[in-house]
Every structure is written in structure tokens, then in C-alpha cells.
Design a protein around this motif. Structure first.
Motif, PDB file in Angstrom:
ATOM      1  N   ASP A 230     -14.187   5.340  -4.571  1.00  0.00           N
ATOM      2  CA  ASP A 230     -12.858   4.745  -4.403  1.00  0.00           C
ATOM      3  C   ASP A 230     -11.770   5.788  -4.678  1.00  0.00           C
TER       4      ASP A 230
ATOM      5  N   LYS B 121      -3.513   4.260 -11.764  1.00  0.00           N
ATOM      6  CA  LYS B 121      -3.572   5.651 -11.306  1.00  0.00           C
ATOM      7  C   LYS B 121      -4.675   6.409 -12.029  1.00  0.00           C
TER       8      LYS B 121
ATOM      9  N   VAL C  17      -5.269   4.280  -7.270  1.00  0.00           N
ATOM     10  CA  VAL C  17      -6.648   4.139  -6.779  1.00  0.00           C
ATOM     11  C   VAL C  17      -6.813   2.772  -6.130  1.00  0.00           C
ATOM     12  N   LEU C  18      -7.187   2.789  -4.859  1.00  0.00           N
ATOM     13  CA  LEU C  18      -7.459   1.586  -4.072  1.00  0.00           C
ATOM     14  C   LEU C  18      -8.945   1.558  -3.730  1.00  0.00           C
TER      15      LEU C  18
ATOM     16  N   VAL D 263      -8.094   1.417   1.861  1.00  0.00           N
ATOM     17  CA  VAL D 263      -7.013   2.408   1.789  1.00  0.00           C
ATOM     18  C   VAL D 263      -6.070   2.296   2.989  1.00  0.00           C
TER      19      VAL D 263
ATOM     20  N   ASN E 182       0.837  -1.197   0.000  1.00  0.00           N
ATOM     21  CA  ASN E 182       0.000   0.000   0.000  1.00  0.00           C
ATOM     22  C   ASN E 182       0.875   1.252   0.000  1.00  0.00           C
TER      23      ASN E 182
ATOM     24  N   SER F 138      -9.096   7.332  -1.984  1.00  0.00           N
ATOM     25  CA  SER F 138      -7.665   7.205  -2.265  1.00  0.00           C
ATOM     26  C   SER F 138      -6.971   8.563  -2.196  1.00  0.00           C
TER      27      SER F 138
END
Length: 517
Positions: free
Chosen positions: A123, A78, A173-174, A179, A59, A127
Motif C-alpha cells: 500500500d 502519512k 497512504v491509501l 490510489v 484523494n 501510494s
């Protein structure tokens, strides 16, 4: 902390000339023992193997490790990427609208995480919020004051206008719910599986020809990663230093453009009270002449062995907003005769006996050029720069500080006429390090005219050309070069395309020597 003070603090932290060397992928106080290759991790001639630290996870919002950031470029898509040509490439963002104090990020439809869950604006917003407080991304997002979701788009409120804000959106982007997870679900080209990375078949941006599998070799420090390439447990890593190519191994270096600006700091403030230096360093005309004397191409090709490229303005010349609008030339703009005539026009008198210029009271025009000698490239560039100035009649005293803290203190105290510095600018070309209170502002005389031109550019990128013209007219400091980023790898690897936002920008052309043998 008020925004202005926070921005100044971040600008200070961004200045690489205030550190002895660039940040390493892994911080470590002492070399670690060389890793022992294992069958699962051993690099071979036809497989890409990278270093990773299991304890750091994957992460990029939870750690300051740039190794995690490097590998995240494979695991997490991204909002945008910055291409090798410094253009914006939209990925999970389909477009970004920036107007005054607001940026609206529209999310591409059809993108999913590796488990099939759709990527949503929620999301992306989560992020960005996580990135705002993370060690790796908080600086570049310091201008964001509010993050909201509206009509399926992410709406950001900015503290100050920023026409190039899109360049700061190379944010992974998670999942909103992950996150804070050490190992979030992948949104990128690869997923983590039992010590390796394997292709994510759901990724919209997978490339034809990319490796089906990428190996991972455990490392606990940057030094261990360097030695890992030597002993063969891995075969590629990113480095921030030009001289980090390991010895004793058949390795190659690949380069990509960055926004690391190498510049000539000018102590105009002190020069204004110095009768010898005032005409050359204390006036805009004199600083402009200084810039016109310098051959940046020679500094790049000889001083940096082509591992940097000429800076022809304050903004990186590859940015579309300044293409064909910069007035500084890569080569010396004046020949020797014209340079000498310009020095005479400033009020100096040439001595026919020694070829140097003097003031009316007989002082030889001499400038002190400060450089940190612990950096081989800067030291050689300083020597070349001194030769160029002396060739037109300006004497140079080269002051080499082999202790970086001594160099740093001299700069902060203004104990220099000129110095060679380096600053890592954010990708939106934030020039605040050179403005009052910024980490690279020592000696600079601030100009209301230039500040107004800069603010106009921040508000509208179409004003970039006008800002460059105003900058060239004032020349508060002298841009010299943009330094390249470096990837170290074994000679069997070819075809990797890297960019400032992703070492693994493209893997579609990656090849190994054994494939053609």
C-alpha cells in the motif's frame, strides 16, 4: 527529461518570488457568490466545520487542490509527519533508513484501514508511486527513480544522495487498489460519512479529546471559502497569504512554521564590474558585512508583525541537524561604529558631513533595493532594511514595482543590486533554487567550495554545520526570515496545533468557547 534538467525546472516552479502571491487552496479566476448556510453545514460555536469541494473528492493524488490536501490530513495517515518543532514524527513508517542512493521505509505493524484491512508495504509503495506523478507531490519526490517492496519494507532508489529525505515522506497512504479512486478508504483519524467526517475507531493515532464529528460545507472556490467564514457556513480554513483574514467577522489567525524563506537577493555578478558596488556586493567579505548589519528580529517583529521568524542560516534553524551550529545572529551582529569601521576596511571613505560612505573617485555608496510593492509585508520589510543600511552609511534607493510581472522581469534580467524575494523550499532543505539554473539564482556567483560543502551535507546530515559555516563565509544571498503558515478561524476556536505537514497535526486540545461558558 534528464534528472538535472527536471530538478532545475522544479526548482524554478518552487520559487514563490516568481509568482504574484502564494498558491491558494482553490484556484479561481473570479470571486464566487457567498454560500448560503444550510442546517447540515452551518458552523456553530461547538463544532468544527471545514470547506470541501465534492467534485474534487478526497484523494490528494488526483488533484492540485490544496484544500483536498488539507482535508486529507484528517482522512489519511502519512508515513511520517513533520512536527511543529520541525522534527520527524514516525506514523505509518516505523523508521526510515537513508544511505547514499537508497531509502528504506519500514512499515509499522498493527495499522489498519477503516475497514480493518492491514496497512502493508505494498500500500505504501503504491501510494508513493501515485504521489510521484501527482500535481501536489511530484516535485518533492522528483529525486525518486524507483519504488520496490522487499522483505516487508519499501525500498526507494534516489538519483542523488539526500540525507534529509525522510522529511519528504509526509505522504498519505491509501490502499494500493484505491490510489486512483476519488474517495479511497480512510487510513486516518476520520472517515467520510454522509457529508461529515466521523471518528475512525480503528486509527492507531486517534487523540483523546479530538472532535467526534467534523462538519463539511460545500465550496467551489477559495473566495467562497473565505466568504463562508464570514457568513458562518464554516469556521476554519488554511491560507497561504498573511493578509487573507476576512473582514466583517470576528476571526483569529493561528500560525505554524514553514520553509518559506524570505531572502535578500544580491547581484554579485553585476557588482564585480561596478567600482562602487564591487567591495560591498561583489566580495564574500562585503556580503557577509551586509548580513551582519541587518537586524532580522526587527524585520520579523515590525515588518511581518511577528508572522515570521529570523533566518539564522541557509537551513531552517529549527531543524535538529543545525541546532546550535549556525553563525548568523537574529539581531544585528555589528553596532554602528563596528559596521562603519568594516565599511572603511572595504575601501570606502566616510563623509563627515552627511555620514555616508564614498568611493575613492567620489561616488556615494548607493544600492538599489528592489521590492514588489503589492505585498505589504515585503514592502514594509524593505523600508526597515533600507533604514538599517542607511543608519551605518550605505545609501539606499528603494525601487518599488507595483506590477509583479515587472518585478519578475527585473529579477530575471539582473536589473537590481538587491531585492527581497521568497522561495518555498522543499522540506529536505533542497537549495537547488539558488544554484546555477535555479529559479532564485539570478545574480549569484557560484562557488565550488560552497557547492562541495552542500553536496557533503546532502550525503550526510552531520555535515550540516560545515555547510552553514561555508555558506556564512560566502554569503551568496542573505537569508532574512522564515514565514509562518496561517490558519484563519473564528475566535471561538482554540487549541488547534498545526505543522508544515498537516494543518490538523493535533486536535486533542481543540476547544470551543461555548464549552467553557
Amino acid at each position: 527529461m534528464p534528472f538535472a534538467k527536471r530538478a532545475a525546472a522544479l526548482a524554478l516552479a518552487a520559487c514563490l518570488f516568481l509568482t504574484g502571491c502564494g498558491a491558494q487552496p482553490e484556484a479561481d479566476s473570479a470571486p464566487a457568490p457567498s454560500p448560503t448556510p444550510t442546517p447540515a453545514a452551518a458552523a456553530n460555536s461547538d463544532k468544527l466545520v471545514l470547506g470541501y469541494t465534492p467534485g474534487d473528492g478526497f484523494n490528494p493524488f488526483l488533484t492540485g487542490s490544496t484544500l483536498v490536501r488539507q482535508n486529507a490530513g484528517l482522512l489519511f495517515e502519512k508515513l511520517v509527519e513533520i512536527g511543529p518543532d520541525m522534527s520527524i514524527v514516525y506514523r505509518l513508517a516505523s523508521s526510515i533508513d537513508v544511505l547514499d542512493l537508497q531509502a528504506v521505509i519500514h512499515i509499522r505493524g498493527g495499522a489498519t484501514f477503516a475497514d480493518g484491512t492491514p496497512v502493508t508495504a505494498e500500500d505504501a509503495a503504491a501510494s508513493i508511486e501515485a504521489a510521484r506523478t501527482s500535481p501536489l507531490y511530484s516535485g518533492q519526490l522528483a529525486n525518486v527513480t524507483k519504488v520496490e517492496v522487499s522483505d516487508g519494507a519499501v525500498v526507494l532508489t534516489l538519483a542523488q544522495p539526500d540525507s534529509l529525505f525522510s522529511y519528504l515522506c509526509d505522504i498519505p497512504v491509501l490502499k494500493a487498489s484505491e490510489v486512483a479512486s476519488a474517495n479511497p478508504t480512510s487510513s486516518g483519524r476520520y472517515i467520510y460519512s454522509e457529508g461529515t467526517l466521523v471518528e475512525n475507531t480503528r486509527c492507531l493515532f486517534a487523540e483523546d479529546g479530538q472532535p467526534e464529528e467534523i462538519g463539511l460545507a460545500e465550496v467551489s472556490s477559495y473566495n467562497e471559502m473565505v466568504s463562508g467564514l464570514t457568513v458562518g457556513s464554516l469556521n476554519l480554513y488554511q491560507t497561504s497569504e498573511l493578509s487573507d483574514s476576512p473582514s466583517g467577522v470576528a476571526s483569529s489567525l493561528s500560525y505554524y512554521r514553514t520553509n518559506n524563506l524570505i531572502f535578500l537577493g544580491v547581484n554579485a555578478a553585476a557588482a564585480q564590474d561596478n567600482t562602487m558596488l564591487a567591495p560591498l556586493l561583489g566580495t564574500a567579505a562585503g556580503r557577509g558585512l551586509l548580513s551582519q548589519i541587518i537586524d532580522r528580529r526587527i524585520l520579523a517583529e515590525k515588518g511581518y508583525y511577528s508572522r515570521a521568524y529570523p533566518a539564522t542560516g541557509a537551513i531552517n534553524s529549527f531543524y535538529p541537524c543545525v541546532l546550535a551550529q549556525q553563525v548568523i545572529l537574529p539581531e544585528a551582529q555589528l553596532d554602528e561604529a563596528s559596521a562603519r569601521a568594516s565599511l572603511a576596511a572595504l575601501g570606502y571613505t566616510e563623509n563627515a558631513m552627511d555620514g555616508f560612505f564614498y568611493t575613492a573617485d567620489g561616488q556615494k555608496l548607493t544600492v538599489r533595493l528592489l521590492v514588489y510593492s503589492g505585498n505589504t509585508y515585503k514592502r514594509y520589510a524593505a523600508s526597515l532594511l533600507a533604514d538599517q543600511l542607511e543608519a551605518v552609511g550605505v545609501a539606499v534607493t528603494l525601487e518599488q514595482a507595483d506590477d509583479f510581472e515587472v518585478f519578475r522581469e527585473k529579477v530575471l534580467l539582473g536589473d537590481f543590486d538587491l531585492y527581497i524575494g521568497e522561495v518555498k523550499l522543499y522540506n529536505n532543505m533542497d537549495m537547488s533554487p539558488f544554484m546555477e539554473g535555479g529559479g532564485a539564482s539570478a545574480g549569484i556567483v557560484q562557488s565550488e567550495t560552497l557547492t562541495a560543502a552542500y553536496n557533503a551535507f546532502r550525503g550526510n546530515m552531520s555535515a550540516a554545520g560545515a555547510y552553514e559555516a561555508a555558506f556564512a563565509a560566502e554569503m551568496p544571498f542573505v537569508p532574512l526570515l522564515w514565514r509562518n503558515g496561517t490558519v484563519v478561524h473564528t475566535r471561538s476556536i482554540d487549541g488547534l496545533t498545526s505543522s508544515i505537514s498537516n494543518v490538523f497535526y493535533s486536535l486533542g486540545q481543540l476547544r470551543f468557547a461555548s464549552e467553557d461558558s
